[in-house]
Design an enzyme around this catalytic site. Sequence first.
Site, PDB file in Angstrom:
ATOM      1  N   LYS A 179       7.063   9.507  61.276  1.00 41.41           N
ATOM      2  CA  LYS A 179       7.439  10.894  61.543  1.00 41.41           C
ATOM      3  C   LYS A 179       6.962  11.266  62.935  1.00 41.41           C
ATOM      4  CE  LYS A 179       9.499  12.058  57.716  1.00 41.41           C
ATOM      5  NZ  LYS A 179      10.911  12.456  57.696  1.00 41.41           N
ATOM      6  N   GLU A 228      15.966   8.520  64.683  1.00 44.57           N
ATOM      7  CA  GLU A 228      16.584   9.351  63.648  1.00 44.57           C
ATOM      8  C   GLU A 228      16.519  10.826  64.009  1.00 44.57           C
ATOM      9  OE1 GLU A 228      16.291  10.316  58.859  1.00 44.57           O
ATOM     10  OE2 GLU A 228      15.366   8.494  59.658  1.00 44.57           O
ATOM     11  N   LYS A 288      21.622  12.866  51.588  1.00 42.43           N
ATOM     12  CA  LYS A 288      20.745  13.566  50.649  1.00 42.43           C
ATOM     13  C   LYS A 288      21.600  14.302  49.624  1.00 42.43           C
ATOM     14  CE  LYS A 288      16.863  13.986  53.791  1.00 42.43           C
ATOM     15  NZ  LYS A 288      16.137  14.847  54.732  1.00 42.43           N
ATOM     16  N   ASP A 346      20.743  12.733  60.158  1.00 42.91           N
ATOM     17  CA  ASP A 346      20.237  13.208  58.879  1.00 42.91           C
ATOM     18  C   ASP A 346      20.618  14.668  58.662  1.00 42.91           C
ATOM     19  OD1 ASP A 346      18.768  14.038  56.676  1.00 42.91           O
ATOM     20  OD2 ASP A 346      16.854  13.303  57.388  1.00 42.91           O
ATOM     21  N   ASP A 402      11.585   9.101  63.058  1.00 41.63           N
ATOM     22  CA  ASP A 402      12.325  10.253  62.545  1.00 41.63           C
ATOM     23  C   ASP A 402      11.751  11.534  63.133  1.00 41.63           C
ATOM     24  OD1 ASP A 402      13.731  12.141  61.150  1.00 41.63           O
ATOM     25  OD2 ASP A 402      12.955  11.591  59.175  1.00 41.63           O
TER      26      ASP A 402
END
Length: 201
Positions: A16, A69, A116, A92, A44
């Site tokens: 992250k 990402e 998702k 995403d 990400d």
Amino acid sequence: MVAMYRSQGYTKFQLKVGAEVETDIARILAAAGKLQAGDVLMADANTGWTQHAALRLADAVRHSDVYIEQPCRTYEECLAVRRRTARPFILDEIIDNVPVLIRGINDQAMDVINLKISKVGGLTRARVMRDLCVSLGIAMTIEDTWGGDIVTAAIAHLAHSTPPEMLFTTTDFNSYVTVSIAEGAPCRENGRLRNSAAPGQ
């Protein structure tokens, strides 16, 4: 941390990022330096960088084996970064319906999407998007925004019915919570998510 998770069977590692770009560059390079053959690293940002910061980072890590990402908030910013880096790219937060997925495919805006289930409107819509990705060669992370045993069961079934070559990763969210709410829920074994073979599970 990479070595610890690798000892549990994982080969894909998500870092992250999305804060101060110089710190993120150093963290990505440090994590990439710990990779072994077959490992995959994803950085990400969760929309955390401005376009110019993302471009600086992409240039700084251009020789590292890392997927970038969702670096920026908007589709247009992400596309601008994508067009100026050779690093593999994942979208995403902005992939939330079929039209934007088709736009991304047409623009060659990504190599992988994070699909998702609840973000796109449930399992039926997620399956439509999954099948479109499969037919057009876009790999997927299949997960949800969060959840426990029941959400993980939905994730696991969608992931297990996806051709393996198109399933980039999936997430066992019930490993992140401390309370189990369903018997026979999917579980993690040696870094992989396993479904129960029992009826209704």
